[in-house]
Structure formats: structure tokens, C-alpha cells
Motif scaffolding. Sequence first.
Motif, PDB file in Angstrom:
ATOM      1  N   THR A  52       0.849  -1.187   0.000  1.00 46.81           N
ATOM      2  CA  THR A  52       0.000   0.000   0.000  1.00 46.81           C
ATOM      3  C   THR A  52       0.885   1.236   0.000  1.00 46.81           C
ATOM      4  O   THR A  52       2.049   1.181   0.362  1.00 46.81           O
ATOM      5  N   GLY A  53       0.337   2.345  -0.405  1.00 38.12           N
ATOM      6  CA  GLY A  53       1.107   3.581  -0.433  1.00 38.12           C
ATOM      7  C   GLY A  53       1.902   3.700  -1.724  1.00 38.12           C
ATOM      8  O   GLY A  53       1.792   2.891  -2.639  1.00 38.12           O
ATOM      9  N   SER A  54       2.730   4.715  -1.786  1.00 33.15           N
ATOM     10  CA  SER A  54       3.483   4.993  -3.008  1.00 33.15           C
ATOM     11  C   SER A  54       4.890   4.402  -3.014  1.00 33.15           C
ATOM     12  O   SER A  54       5.552   4.401  -4.040  1.00 33.15           O
ATOM     13  N   SER A  55       5.361   3.918  -1.864  1.00 35.63           N
ATOM     14  CA  SER A  55       6.713   3.365  -1.822  1.00 35.63           C
ATOM     15  C   SER A  55       6.723   1.931  -2.363  1.00 35.63           C
ATOM     16  O   SER A  55       5.705   1.249  -2.383  1.00 35.63           O
ATOM     17  N   ARG A  56       7.876   1.488  -2.798  1.00 36.21           N
ATOM     18  CA  ARG A  56       8.029   0.141  -3.323  1.00 36.21           C
ATOM     19  C   ARG A  56       8.479  -0.806  -2.222  1.00 36.21           C
ATOM     20  O   ARG A  56       9.223  -0.433  -1.326  1.00 36.21           O
ATOM     21  N   ARG A  57       8.058  -2.042  -2.348  1.00 36.36           N
ATOM     22  CA  ARG A  57       8.474  -3.083  -1.400  1.00 36.36           C
ATOM     23  C   ARG A  57       9.753  -3.719  -1.931  1.00 36.36           C
ATOM     24  O   ARG A  57       9.867  -4.025  -3.096  1.00 36.36           O
TER      25      ARG A  57
END
Length: 76
Positions: A52-57
Motif C-alpha cells: 500500500t502507499g506509493s513506496s516500493r516493497r
Amino acid sequence: MKVIPGSHRGGRLNEAGKASIREATKEVPCPVAQGAGMAMRPLLLHASSKATGSSRRRVLHFLFGPPVLPYGLEWA
């Protein structure tokens, strides 16, 4: 992260075997904080929810084990 406890004991599973274990055993949530690490046994059935959100895993997957593997498995 969610895991199926004890699922690694069955060795390498085909899709039917995985489905059978998922139906018979309740998954257990294992919260992992941002930036933290988690150690688990190879072959443990696991999954995670969509990011979720804009950051990458980012995932780093390291395997540690004996020179000779059980269940007919071989190192690459």
C-alpha cells in the motif's frame, strides 16, 4: 506476512498439496515492521498482502542450509 505453521515439514508440494494444507490449517499473521527482517524455514508456505502507499516493497531472499538438502531438493 502470513504463514501456514508447519507447512515446511511436508517437503516440496504440488499445487494440490498446497491447497490442501491451506484448507486444513489456519494462516497466522506475522507482523513485520518497516525496515525489519524475518527469518523462516525454506518451503514454509507464506504470503503477503499487496503493498500500500506509493513506496516500493523490497525483498531480499537468502537461503542458508546444509550442503545436502532433504526431500530430493538440489542447490542451483
